[in-house]
Design a protein around this motif. Structure first.
Motif, short mmCIF file in Angstrom:
data_model
loop_
_atom_site.label_atom_id
_atom_site.label_comp_id
_atom_site.label_asym_id
_atom_site.label_seq_id
_atom_site.Cartn_x
_atom_site.Cartn_y
_atom_site.Cartn_z
N CYS A 124 25.68 19.54 21.18
CA CYS A 124 25.96 20.26 19.94
C CYS A 124 25.42 19.43 18.79
O CYS A 124 24.97 18.30 18.99
CB CYS A 124 27.45 20.54 19.74
SG CYS A 124 28.48 19.07 19.58
N LEU A 136 31.14 23.97 16.02
CA LEU A 136 30.61 22.92 16.89
C LEU A 136 31.31 22.91 18.24
O LEU A 136 30.69 22.63 19.27
CB LEU A 136 30.73 21.57 16.21
CG LEU A 136 29.95 21.41 14.91
CD1 LEU A 136 30.18 20.01 14.32
CD2 LEU A 136 28.47 21.64 15.12
N TRP A 139 29.69 25.67 20.17
CA TRP A 139 28.33 25.24 20.47
C TRP A 139 28.34 24.29 21.68
O TRP A 139 27.59 24.47 22.64
CB TRP A 139 27.77 24.56 19.22
CG TRP A 139 26.33 24.19 19.19
CD1 TRP A 139 25.49 23.97 20.23
CD2 TRP A 139 25.56 23.99 18.00
NE1 TRP A 139 24.24 23.63 19.78
CE2 TRP A 139 24.25 23.63 18.42
CE3 TRP A 139 25.84 24.04 16.64
CZ2 TRP A 139 23.24 23.35 17.51
CZ3 TRP A 139 24.83 23.76 15.74
CH2 TRP A 139 23.55 23.42 16.15
N TYR A 140 29.19 23.30 21.60
CA TYR A 140 29.32 22.30 22.66
C TYR A 140 29.70 22.94 23.99
O TYR A 140 29.06 22.70 25.03
CB TYR A 140 30.36 21.28 22.21
CG TYR A 140 30.89 20.31 23.23
CD1 TYR A 140 30.12 19.23 23.65
CD2 TYR A 140 32.18 20.44 23.73
CE1 TYR A 140 30.63 18.31 24.56
CE2 TYR A 140 32.69 19.53 24.64
CZ TYR A 140 31.92 18.47 25.05
OH TYR A 140 32.42 17.55 25.94
#
Length: 337
Positions: A124, A136, A139-140
């Motif tokens: 991320c 985030l 995303w990660y």
């Protein structure tokens, strides 16, 4: 600097090379407006020689996107970018210095699966890059599904481990420190803290590792379940459900995480079917936060406030969390720890 620290194993950071760098005074270079790249990948030998001398255990190669998009000559001929990365991998093998990919493209990740010295891939953008950390987290957990399928370990970037007493002190802490530490600990890769000296929460950091600092790893990076991969958590249609496993002595311990990452901040009630993570029934489930064991059959259900989270440990049949350490996020760690 290494000597003053007592020569611990260090991780150092490298980014793309400036077109105005003094490096360009020697050898042949592809030079572009934003970045430059050596024609001969052997240029990077000097970096690994330095790393060995300084006691470095890994180099984080950052801004990989900038090499690819910033140096047009690197992508003008097929194989140039791959030759660069294979060259780094060979230098890593020769020197015993590992590699961490950062800001990598999907193509970089696929190639890394065939490189033996890429110890982790950051999945991320930078910590605190977004005003809302939930962006985030999603995303990660999404990209972790990619690197996990490729047999790679993840890296979540650093985080502040201290919960601040007030918003004014947020520069030295994070109200989400506990969740940041949990997510980092279930990366299957490195865990990095970014605290200023004197501002580390020892208890939170020690939940990621044993007393000697050895990380308590899972089998593969914690990743979203299929039903959460296409924006459902951000839209508030579901909690962000993610799962991973830890295999110890041939037995599989499963970890289930739920986070309220909805863009519109409101409480969300949701359930996860056992079938969504390949189980016929959950059986005994240990709620890590309230320290209670429940029995769940077809589904587990919870309501979470915005940015709140939950963690459950699902032991293999006949086992109990008492076999592990419930003060750690990874109660029972993988054999590969």
């Amino acid at each position: 600097f290494a000597d003053r620290l007592g020569r611990p194993p260090l991780v150092i950071h490298a980014r793309h090379i400036s077109p105005r760098s003094p490096y360009l005074e020697t050898g042949d270079w592809w030079v572009d407006d934003l970045a430059a790249h050596p024609v001969d990948p052997a240029f990077f030998t000097r970096w690994f020689d330095d790393a060995q001398r300084w006691g470095v255990c890994a180099i984080e190669q950052d801004w990989m996107l900038m090499y690819w998009f910033g140096v047009r000559a690197l992508r003008a001929v097929p194989g140039r970018a791959a030759a660069w990365q294979r060259g780094l991998d060979q230098l890593a093998a020769d020197s015993g210095v590992g590699l961490v990919w950062c800001m990598a493209t999907p193509a970089d990740m696929v190639l890394a699966a065939a490189l033996g010295n890429v110890i982790a891939v950051r999945t991320c953008d930078d910590y605190r890059f977004a005003d809302d950390p939930a962006l985030l987290w999603t995303w990660y957990l999404t990209v972790n599904r990619v690197v996990g399928a490729l047999g790679l370990r993840a890296f979540k970037d650093c985080f502040f481990s201290q919960v601040p007493d007030s918003a004014a002190e947020s520069i030295d802490g994070d109200v989400h420190a506990e969740l940041e530490a949990l997510l980092a600990s279930m990366s299957a890769g490195p865990v990095g803290i970014g605290d200023r000296a004197g501002h580390t929460d020892r208890d939170i950091v020690l939940r990621t590792c044993d007393a000697d600092g050895r990380l308590r790893h899972v089998d593969e990076p914690l990743g979203l379940v299929d039903g959460c991969l296409f924006g459902e958590p951000a839209r508030g249609e579901r909690l962000a459900w993610a799962t991973t496993t830890a295999t110890r002595d041939g037995q599989c311990w499963r970890y289930v995480v739920a986070i309220n990452t909805a863009t519109e901040p409101r409480p969300i009630r949701d359930s996860l079917l056992a079938a969504e993570i390949g189980l016929t029934a959950f059986g005994s489930l240990y709620n890590w936060r309230n320290r209670r064991t429940v029995v769940a059959e077809a589904a587990v259900e919870i309501e979470l406030a915005p940015r709140d989270w939950a963690l459950w440990v699902c032991p293999p049949p006949g086992e109990s969390v008492s076999a592990g350490d419930v003060t750690k996020y990874v109660v029972v760690a993988s054999d590969q720890s």
